[in-house]
Scaffold this motif. Structure first.
Motif, mmCIF file in Angstrom:
data_model
loop_
_atom_site.group_PDB
_atom_site.id
_atom_site.type_symbol
_atom_site.label_atom_id
_atom_site.label_comp_id
_atom_site.label_asym_id
_atom_site.label_seq_id
_atom_site.Cartn_x
_atom_site.Cartn_y
_atom_site.Cartn_z
ATOM 1 N N ASN A 62 -0.120 22.445 -10.625
ATOM 2 C CA ASN A 62 0.778 21.298 -10.569
ATOM 3 C C ASN A 62 0.191 20.171 -11.392
ATOM 4 O O ASN A 62 -1.030 20.095 -11.576
ATOM 5 C CB ASN A 62 0.953 20.822 -9.124
ATOM 6 N N TYR B 213 -7.116 12.869 -8.295
ATOM 7 C CA TYR B 213 -6.307 11.667 -8.115
ATOM 8 C C TYR B 213 -6.977 10.500 -8.831
ATOM 9 O O TYR B 213 -8.204 10.408 -8.879
ATOM 10 C CB TYR B 213 -6.156 11.317 -6.632
ATOM 11 N N GLY C 167 5.924 22.371 -0.498
ATOM 12 C CA GLY C 167 4.612 22.951 -0.761
ATOM 13 C C GLY C 167 3.675 22.058 -1.526
ATOM 14 O O GLY C 167 2.615 22.472 -1.954
ATOM 15 N N GLY C 168 4.052 20.814 -1.727
ATOM 16 C CA GLY C 168 3.111 19.875 -2.319
ATOM 17 C C GLY C 168 2.960 20.002 -3.807
ATOM 18 O O GLY C 168 1.881 19.745 -4.343
ATOM 19 N N ALA C 169 4.029 20.364 -4.509
ATOM 20 C CA ALA C 169 3.938 20.530 -5.954
ATOM 21 C C ALA C 169 3.567 19.229 -6.648
ATOM 22 O O ALA C 169 2.969 19.242 -7.718
ATOM 23 C CB ALA C 169 5.252 21.058 -6.512
ATOM 24 N N ASP C 170 3.907 18.118 -6.038
ATOM 25 C CA ASP C 170 3.562 16.824 -6.627
ATOM 26 C C ASP C 170 2.350 16.214 -5.954
ATOM 27 O O ASP C 170 2.118 15.014 -6.054
ATOM 28 C CB ASP C 170 4.752 15.862 -6.500
ATOM 29 N N GLY C 171 1.579 17.019 -5.259
ATOM 30 C CA GLY C 171 0.417 16.508 -4.560
ATOM 31 C C GLY C 171 0.846 15.607 -3.416
ATOM 32 O O GLY C 171 1.982 15.637 -2.954
ATOM 33 N N LEU C 172 -0.075 14.803 -2.954
ATOM 34 C CA LEU C 172 0.232 13.824 -1.920
ATOM 35 C C LEU C 172 0.760 12.552 -2.572
ATOM 36 O O LEU C 172 0.254 12.125 -3.605
ATOM 37 C CB LEU C 172 -1.023 13.481 -1.122
ATOM 38 N N ALA D 7 -0.507 20.635 -0.986
ATOM 39 C CA ALA D 7 -0.951 19.718 0.067
ATOM 40 C C ALA D 7 -0.537 20.295 1.406
ATOM 41 O O ALA D 7 0.274 19.744 2.131
ATOM 42 C CB ALA D 7 -0.343 18.350 -0.162
ATOM 43 N N PHE E 245 0.992 8.625 -1.954
ATOM 44 C CA PHE E 245 0.315 7.630 -1.129
ATOM 45 C C PHE E 245 1.008 6.275 -1.182
ATOM 46 O O PHE E 245 1.608 5.907 -2.199
ATOM 47 C CB PHE E 245 -1.125 7.422 -1.612
ATOM 48 N N SER F 288 5.630 16.342 5.403
ATOM 49 C CA SER F 288 4.517 16.153 6.326
ATOM 50 C C SER F 288 3.957 14.765 6.081
ATOM 51 O O SER F 288 3.944 14.287 4.945
ATOM 52 C CB SER F 288 3.447 17.208 6.081
ATOM 53 N N PHE G 123 -1.456 11.186 -8.203
ATOM 54 C CA PHE G 123 -1.811 12.583 -8.384
ATOM 55 C C PHE G 123 -1.899 12.922 -9.870
ATOM 56 O O PHE G 123 -0.969 12.650 -10.638
ATOM 57 C CB PHE G 123 -0.754 13.447 -7.699
ATOM 58 N N SER H 132 3.479 14.635 2.093
ATOM 59 C CA SER H 132 3.424 15.857 1.311
ATOM 60 C C SER H 132 4.802 16.463 1.247
ATOM 61 O O SER H 132 5.468 16.608 2.272
ATOM 62 C CB SER H 132 2.447 16.838 1.949
ATOM 63 N N TYR I 203 -6.664 18.343 2.992
ATOM 64 C CA TYR I 203 -7.563 18.072 1.882
ATOM 65 C C TYR I 203 -8.856 17.450 2.392
ATOM 66 O O TYR I 203 -8.847 16.678 3.340
ATOM 67 C CB TYR I 203 -6.942 17.058 0.930
#
Lengths: 116, 114
Positions: A56, A35, B97-102, A99, B104, B32, A45, B93, A105
């Motif tokens: 990803n 990140y 499945g979080g393909a784009d990460g978190l 995630a 924020f 999530s 990300f 998330s 994490y």
């Protein structure tokens, strides 16, 4: 057990140079995500690696790349540095890809990159 | 795409005051939700999490309830301490499945005065 280790902690580079940052995940963790944190854009990300493969990728230019080794350690590379690349780069490790709410994490303390 | 909005602060409170940090999100389906905390010079630490509507996450006196109807996940603590001074991040998330990460929020800088 040891946490996520990022090296170096601080780095100063000149515009146009390239830089490599390193991340060692928690033992047993196979996923490593990167990140970028800046005051203006916040946390964004970059990409995620799992089992040595990029799974990803965020919305960053091709100057940002990475790789993961067989021991799950990961490196991130930024080529042709620009002033706007100055940021805190955070690495996060997880047992599994994505995630995932069940595993979560664990973040490292980051590498502070300054481009002059 | 997904997004998270939170008050940026700084938020300054006296010790033992009640804390609320607002967080609202935009996402498809049921993401999530997380709160992370960042102390000076350190990385992010997971504070609490929730996976479905009406779930309440709690840790170290902090609480947050997943409200689907208002797409919110506000962080609360009944009595803050000086040691709670930090930057707090709300995150989500993707349920796929979080393909784009978190994703924020921009973070809320909290300052607790003795």
């Amino acid at each position: 057990k040891a946490g996520v280790t990022q090296t170096p902690r601080y780095l100063i580079k000149t515009r146009g140079q390239q830089v490599t940052l390193s991340c060692s995940p928690i033992s047993g963790h196979r996923s490593v995500s990167w990140y970028q944190q800046t005051p203006g854009q916040g946390l964004q990300f970059l990409f995620e690696y799992f089992s040595e493969t990029q799974r990803n990728k965020g919305n960053f230019p091709g100057r940002f790349s990475g790789r993961q080794f067989s021991n799950s350690r990961s490196e991130m590379n930024v080529s042709t540095l620009e002033l706007g690349d100055s940021a805190l780069y955070l690495c996060a490790s997880s047992l599994v890809q994505g995630a995932n709410i069940n595993y979560g994490y664990t973040f490292g303390s980051g590498t502070r990159l300054t481009v002059v | 795409g997904n997004s998270v909005t939170q008050m940026e602060g700084p938020v300054t409170l006296s010790e033992e005051a009640f804390l609320t940090i607002n967080c609202t999100y935009t996402a498809t389906g049921y993401p999530s939700l997380f709160w992370y905390v960042q102390y000076p010079g350190e990385g992010l630490q997971l504070l609490l999490k929730a996976t479905k509507a009406d779930d309440k996450g709690s840790n170290k006196g902090f609480e947050a309830t997943y409200r689907k109807e208002t797409t919110s996940f506000h962080l609360e603590k009944g009595s803050v301490q000086v040691s709670d001074s930090a930057v707090y991040f709300c995150a989500l998330s993707d349920p796929g499945g979080g393909a784009d990460g978190l994703t924020f929020g921009k973070g809320t800088h909290l300052i607790i005065q003795p």
